[in-house]
Design a protein around this motif. Structure first.
Motif, mmCIF file in Angstrom:
data_model
loop_
_atom_site.group_PDB
_atom_site.id
_atom_site.type_symbol
_atom_site.label_atom_id
_atom_site.label_comp_id
_atom_site.label_asym_id
_atom_site.label_seq_id
_atom_site.Cartn_x
_atom_site.Cartn_y
_atom_site.Cartn_z
ATOM 1 N N ILE A 268 34.743 54.644 47.819
ATOM 2 C CA ILE A 268 35.074 53.603 46.842
ATOM 3 C C ILE A 268 33.794 53.158 46.138
ATOM 4 N N LEU A 269 33.846 53.098 44.824
ATOM 5 C CA LEU A 269 32.807 52.422 44.050
ATOM 6 C C LEU A 269 33.481 51.214 43.396
ATOM 7 N N TYR A 270 32.969 50.056 43.695
ATOM 8 C CA TYR A 270 33.594 48.795 43.284
ATOM 9 C C TYR A 270 32.656 48.113 42.293
ATOM 10 N N ALA A 271 33.141 47.938 41.065
ATOM 11 C CA ALA A 271 32.363 47.266 40.035
ATOM 12 C C ALA A 271 32.876 45.842 39.857
ATOM 13 N N GLY A 272 31.999 44.866 40.083
ATOM 14 C CA GLY A 272 32.330 43.476 39.789
ATOM 15 C C GLY A 272 31.918 43.181 38.363
ATOM 16 N N LEU A 273 32.890 42.853 37.516
ATOM 17 C CA LEU A 273 32.628 42.672 36.085
ATOM 18 C C LEU A 273 32.777 41.214 35.681
ATOM 19 N N MET A 274 32.053 40.840 34.625
ATOM 20 C CA MET A 274 32.315 39.575 33.933
ATOM 21 C C MET A 274 32.828 39.943 32.541
ATOM 22 N N ILE A 275 34.046 39.487 32.240
ATOM 23 C CA ILE A 275 34.653 39.769 30.939
ATOM 24 C C ILE A 275 34.589 38.497 30.102
ATOM 25 N N ALA A 276 33.901 38.572 28.976
ATOM 26 C CA ALA A 276 33.737 37.423 28.089
ATOM 27 C C ALA A 276 35.025 37.204 27.283
ATOM 28 N N PRO A 277 35.175 36.017 26.700
ATOM 29 C CA PRO A 277 36.381 35.737 25.914
ATOM 30 C C PRO A 277 36.620 36.725 24.765
ATOM 31 N N ASP A 278 35.534 37.345 24.252
ATOM 32 C CA ASP A 278 35.708 38.312 23.157
ATOM 33 C C ASP A 278 36.034 39.722 23.657
ATOM 34 N N GLY A 279 36.180 39.890 24.977
ATOM 35 C CA GLY A 279 36.538 41.196 25.531
ATOM 36 C C GLY A 279 35.357 42.045 25.940
ATOM 37 N N ASN A 280 34.142 41.633 25.560
ATOM 38 C CA ASN A 280 32.966 42.368 26.026
ATOM 39 C C ASN A 280 32.749 42.105 27.509
ATOM 40 N N PHE A 281 32.208 43.090 28.204
ATOM 41 C CA PHE A 281 32.028 42.935 29.649
ATOM 42 C C PHE A 281 30.647 43.426 30.073
ATOM 43 N N LYS A 282 30.204 42.903 31.222
ATOM 44 C CA LYS A 282 28.975 43.369 31.849
ATOM 45 C C LYS A 282 29.206 43.467 33.348
ATOM 46 N N VAL A 283 28.453 44.345 33.994
ATOM 47 C CA VAL A 283 28.563 44.510 35.451
ATOM 48 C C VAL A 283 27.693 43.475 36.140
ATOM 49 N N LEU A 284 28.312 42.688 37.018
ATOM 50 C CA LEU A 284 27.571 41.728 37.830
ATOM 51 C C LEU A 284 26.937 42.407 39.037
ATOM 52 N N GLU A 285 27.707 43.330 39.652
ATOM 53 C CA GLU A 285 27.230 44.004 40.867
ATOM 54 C C GLU A 285 28.106 45.216 41.142
ATOM 55 N N PHE A 286 27.572 46.109 41.940
ATOM 56 C CA PHE A 286 28.361 47.206 42.504
ATOM 57 C C PHE A 286 28.471 46.989 44.015
ATOM 58 N N ASN A 287 29.611 47.373 44.577
ATOM 59 C CA ASN A 287 29.785 47.422 46.027
ATOM 60 C C ASN A 287 30.198 48.829 46.423
ATOM 61 N N CYS A 288 29.947 49.160 47.691
ATOM 62 C CA CYS A 288 30.134 50.546 48.140
ATOM 63 C C CYS A 288 31.392 50.710 48.991
ATOM 64 N N ARG A 289 32.335 49.720 48.901
ATOM 65 C CA ARG A 289 33.500 49.749 49.803
ATOM 66 C C ARG A 289 34.657 48.994 49.162
ATOM 67 N N PHE A 290 35.802 49.023 49.819
ATOM 68 C CA PHE A 290 36.952 48.252 49.378
ATOM 69 C C PHE A 290 36.603 46.762 49.371
ATOM 70 N N GLY A 291 37.084 46.044 48.354
ATOM 71 C CA GLY A 291 36.878 44.607 48.286
ATOM 72 C C GLY A 291 37.797 43.863 49.245
ATOM 73 N N ASP A 292 37.356 42.654 49.607
ATOM 74 C CA ASP A 292 38.156 41.808 50.497
ATOM 75 C C ASP A 292 38.096 40.397 49.921
ATOM 76 N N PRO A 293 39.175 39.845 49.360
ATOM 77 C CA PRO A 293 40.581 40.157 49.624
ATOM 78 C C PRO A 293 41.293 41.016 48.577
ATOM 79 N N GLU A 294 40.561 41.672 47.671
ATOM 80 C CA GLU A 294 41.245 42.469 46.637
ATOM 81 C C GLU A 294 42.117 43.575 47.226
#
Length: 431
Positions: A268-294
């Motif tokens: 699993i490659l897990y990308a934590g994103l921040m999506i701005a109101p205009d739809g643009n996004f940036k990656v906050l962090e990557f994780n190497c496993r399933f998210g919890d509680p996602e």
């Protein structure tokens, strides 16, 4: 086939529960598991530590384990995949080299910048004076991150320069152990956070349904950060158009840059994103496993057998698999936490009402629990994940709350506003 799941949280209970739905999976063994996995049919707990690689290897080889699935980030960062693969076992989860993408925020930041993956502007520091000087020059709000693994609690979104400088001191003074050798300081992004968990075999990468977590302890997204107080999926803010861009600009670029570094990343490659109101996004962090509680909201909507997808990743044939199939509707989970979490909390409180919640049609995934003489008791900060599914978000969220109202233990706390962004708008979820 027999599958061994490493870990003891709600994520691992959800993984075991989903794997056991397949006709191909005859048994799941959880190491060490929890009170919920101990209660699943055809599932047993094995009292080994998640970093007892030799013990896990010996048991797996002696008991014909076909697949080892690693839940938490710590054993991945310590090299469990490398160790077990060297013993001839099939493992779902990246190697130690790949797990650096979560284990070191500084390494991941450099990787994103090299690959031109959209991410927050930031800098890395090895001593407090320079870090504080940078904060002063940038102003607040600003984000201060401990470099390594800090159980989801090493990030401070500082509203003032003084708060940021206090966070820098806490990190360098060892509040997060070895995670405090470096500090990553980033611009503060605004918008909504979305978790994109993707399956990859190192060549092909396919996202699962996007989910939205609620990290703060308090209602209205206030108070301290936690490991996650609830989640829902699929997150409507991650539109098909945004997901198409995430695929090209984040997921495929990440796999490509890892390949250039001779890292064969499978899992699993897990990308934590921040999506701005205009739809643009940036990656906050990557994780190497399933998210919890996602994981607890994504897996109930998965139609394709989970072990088929995992084995395809391990055997590097994900590209030959048909598209991932999903059930219609939406899913939501509410975390029941111990009083005092994310600070100090007590363990050993008797939990009642789980059977009633299950009878009401909700899924109850155990996180911090254990089975003591036929009683389930609390054994962690996040105790249970109560998950509802429905044809839309309103019904899924109502189901989760109907379930959690059946449950009681001394000091139990849960947020009453999980899913507040999607409630009441008739959001139909998936399909």
């Amino acid at each position: 086939m027999k599958v061994l799941v490493v870990g003891s949280g709600g994520r691992e209970h959800a993984l075991a529960w989903k794997l056991l739905q397949s006709k191909q999976v005859e048994q799941v063994v959880c190491v060490p598991g929890n009170g919920g996995t101990a209660s699943l049919e055809r599932c047993e707990n094995l009292a080994l530590a998640v970093d007892d690689f030799e013990g896990i290897s010996r048991y797996s080889l002696q008991n014909n384990i076909s697949l080892v699935v690693v839940g938490p980030e710590v054993p991945l960062a310590k090299g469990i995949t490398d160790y077990l693969q060297n013993k001839g076992l099939m493992v779902f989860g990246p190697t130690r080299a790949g797990a650096q993408i979560e284990a070191s925020k500084a390494w991941a930041k450099a990787l994103m910048q090299e690959a031109k993956i959209p991410t927050a502007k930031g800098a890395v520091f090895t001593e407090a004076k320079a870090a504080k000087s940078y904060v002063k020059s940038q102003g607040a709000p600003i984000v201060v991150k401990a470099d390594g693994l800090a159980a989801g609690k090493g990030v401070t979104v500082a509203a003032t320069v003084e708060q940021a400088q206090a966070a820098i001191d806490a990190i360098f003074q060892g509040q997060f152990g070895s995670a405090g050798e470096f500090v990553v300081i980033e611009e503060c992004l605004t918008g909504q956070e979305v978790s994109v968990l993707a399956l990859t075999d190192g060549l092909t990468i396919r996202p699962l349904l996007p989910a939205q977590d609620h990290k703060r302890i308090g209602e209205g997204d206030t108070g301290d950060n936690t490991g996650g107080m609830g989640a829902y999926a699929p997150a409507p803010i991650a539109t098909p158009q945004i997901m198409e861009c995430v695929q090209k600009e984040v997921l495929e670029k990440a796999i490509a840059i890892l390949k250039t570094k001779n890292i064969d990343y499978r899992g699993i490659l897990y990308a934590g994103l921040m999506i701005a109101p205009d739809g643009n996004f940036k990656v906050l962090e990557f994780n190497c496993r399933f998210g919890d509680p996602e994981t607890q909201v994504i897996l109930p909507l998965l139609e394709t057998p989970l072990e088929e997808l995992m084995i395809a990743c391990v055997q590097q044939r994900l590209g030959d698999m048909p598209p991932i199939a999903w059930k219609g509707g939406a899913s939501a989970t509410v975390v029941a936490a111990a009083g005092g979490y994310p600070g100090a909390y007590e363990k050993g409180k008797v939990i009642t009402g789980i059977e009633q919640a299950l009878s009401a049609g909700t899924n109850v995934f155990h996180a911090g629990t254990k089975l003591l003489t036929q009683q389930v008791v609390t054994d962690g900060g996040r105790v249970l994940n109560v998950t509802g599914i429905g044809e839309n978000f309103d019904r899924a969220i109502a189901s989760a709350y109907a379930g959690i109202k059946c449950i009681h233990f001394e000091g139990m706390y849960y947020r009453r506003d999980i899913g507040h962004r999607v409630m009441g708008n008739g959001g139909m979820g998936n399909g």
